[in-house]
Scaffold this active site. Structure first.
Site, PDB file in Angstrom:
ATOM      1  N   GLY A 104       0.864  -1.193   0.000  1.00 28.99           N
ATOM      2  CA  GLY A 104       0.000   0.000   0.000  1.00 28.99           C
ATOM      3  C   GLY A 104       0.894   1.235   0.000  1.00 28.99           C
ATOM      4  NE  ARG A 105      -2.285   5.577   2.544  1.00 33.80           N
ATOM      5  CZ  ARG A 105      -3.597   5.383   2.529  1.00 33.80           C
ATOM      6  NH1 ARG A 105      -4.315   5.837   1.537  1.00 33.80           N
ATOM      7  NH2 ARG A 105      -4.193   4.748   3.515  1.00 33.80           N
ATOM      8  NE  ARG A 162      -0.979  -1.631  14.845  1.00 36.74           N
ATOM      9  CZ  ARG A 162      -0.583  -0.407  14.470  1.00 36.74           C
ATOM     10  NH1 ARG A 162       0.669  -0.206  14.101  1.00 36.74           N
ATOM     11  NH2 ARG A 162      -1.420   0.607  14.473  1.00 36.74           N
ATOM     12  CD  GLU A 170       3.968  -2.122  20.130  1.00 39.84           C
ATOM     13  OE1 GLU A 170       4.175  -2.827  19.122  1.00 39.84           O
ATOM     14  OE2 GLU A 170       3.564  -0.961  20.070  1.00 39.84           O
ATOM     15  CG  HIS A 215       4.718   1.244  17.676  1.00 43.43           C
ATOM     16  ND1 HIS A 215       3.671   0.385  17.859  1.00 43.43           N
ATOM     17  CD2 HIS A 215       4.465   1.859  16.489  1.00 43.43           C
ATOM     18  CE1 HIS A 215       2.831   0.467  16.846  1.00 43.43           C
ATOM     19  NE2 HIS A 215       3.299   1.359  15.982  1.00 43.43           N
ATOM     20  N   GLY A 234       7.751   4.471  14.358  1.00 39.42           N
ATOM     21  CA  GLY A 234       7.703   4.621  12.888  1.00 39.42           C
ATOM     22  C   GLY A 234       7.266   6.000  12.429  1.00 39.42           C
TER      23      GLY A 234
HETATM   24  C1  DGY Z   1      -0.035   3.714  13.129  1.00 38.11           C
HETATM   25  O1  DGY Z   1      -0.404   4.867  12.864  1.00 38.11           O
HETATM   26  O2  DGY Z   1      -0.765   2.736  12.993  1.00 38.11           O
HETATM   27  C2  DGY Z   1       1.380   3.554  13.632  1.00 38.11           C
HETATM   28  O3  DGY Z   1       1.630   2.304  14.099  1.00 38.11           O
HETATM   29  C3  DGY Z   1       1.740   4.610  14.649  1.00 38.11           C
HETATM   30  O4  DGY Z   1       1.852   5.804  13.981  1.00 38.11           O
END
Ligand code: DGY
Length: 319
Positions: free
Chosen positions: A155-156, A238, A267, A285, A287
């Protein structure tokens, strides 16, 4: 009268201050973990909920809020919410896609480089004052040019990683239940593979899929057996997409070469065995954690919430 909104944890200040001018706002806790009983107790009289990926919004929570109109998640992933049940009750669910694509793709490249060039181990070596001079075989890693990056989920974010990876000379293959047209594949310079083929062929495997019933433990012990023993696994999506026990065994036994993780199966708990391994880079976490992106996420979550409360179509409705 202003609508009543429960905000489970703080937003960045500017967004929270703005929200407070628009609604009757209740902040549940400053802490990132909110006990479910407390969420259930506080949501009963609310029209809107602004929550985060750490908040499980299940049937019990939804049933506790008879006037709830909208659940605005400040994250792109909505695996913490029972979306089908909310929808069946006429409650809107929104998320924060797009605004975090580039930051998450940057972090993926950072993890790929940190793992393949052993950056964290080498940093620790310097801090321990062990650097005694240049050496021909000091911290040998893996080169990216000419290697194959296998993207699971295209995806994106997967595509944003692909754009960056091309600049490093990586060949691209991808697996996604929705295959692109040949025209699009040509334009992105990525070739489709079935999952097992990708796992066997890729030098670096990077996960960018949502967590759902289809992707839970998608990477299991059996899948690790298909990978090269020089393979690197990156997960910024995830945790439960990877069977963590099988990953630990694969890293301990040299079944794969290394891994870079931003997310964990349980987590915020991280398996103690992972903490002891040198061939894994561990992040908490982060990202999407840039000032710019987190600000956009907060304002998008607020805007979605306000629109839903006014009976308008939110900017990013989870359909
Ligand atoms: C999300 O947005 O799902 C990320 O895991 C956290 O920004």
């Amino acid at each position: 009268m202003k609508p009543k909104v429960l905000l489970t944890h703080p937003l960045l200040k500017e967004a929270m201050d703005y929200l407070a001018t628009q609604v009757d706002l209740e902040l549940a806790t400053e802490n990132m973990l909110l006990p479910k009983e407390e969420l259930v107790a506080r949501i009963t009289d609310k029209d809107g909920l602004l929550c985060f990926l750490t908040d499980p919004v299940d049937r019990e929570v939804i049933d506790a809020a008879p006037s709830l109109k909208i659940i605005s998640n400040c994250a792109v992933g909505v695996n913490n919410i029972d979306v089908a049940y909310a929808r069946s009750k006429g409650i809107l669910v929104t998320n924060t896609p797009e605004v975090l694509t580039e930051a998450t793709a940057d972090l993926t490249m950072a993890l790929i480089l940190a793992v393949t060039r052993r950056i964290v181990e080498a940093d620790e070596f310097c801090r321990q004052k062990l650097f005694r001079g240049w050496k021909i075989d000091l911290f040998l890693g893996q080169e990216l040019g000419g290697k194959t990056l296998g993207l699971i989920g295209f995806g994106r974010i997967g595509r944003a990683v692909a754009r960056r990876a091309r600049a490093f000379g990586l060949n691209l293959i991808y697996y996604d239940p929705n295959r692109l047209s040949l025209e699009e594949e040509k334009q992105i310079q990525a070739s489709y593979r079935e999952l097992d083929e990708l796992l066997a062929e890729a030098d670096i495997i990077s996960i960018h899929a949502p967590l759902n019933h289809q992707t839970y433990h998608l990477i299991s012990a059996e899948k690790f057996r298909l990978m090269k023993n020089t393979a690197v696994l990156i997960n910024v999506a995830r945790g439960p997409i990877v069977e963590e026990k099988a990953l630990v065994e694969a890293l301990e036994n040299g079944r794969i070469w290394a891994a870079g993780l931003d997310v964990y199966e349980h987590e915020p708990e991280i398996d103690l065995r992972l903490l002891k391994l040198k061939n894994v880079v561990l992040l908490p976490h982060i990202g999407s954690a840039t000032y710019e992106t987190r600000k956009k996420m907060c304002f998008l979550a607020v805007e979605n919430l306000l629109r839903g409360l006014r009976g308008e179509k939110p900017l990013s409705l989870v359909e």
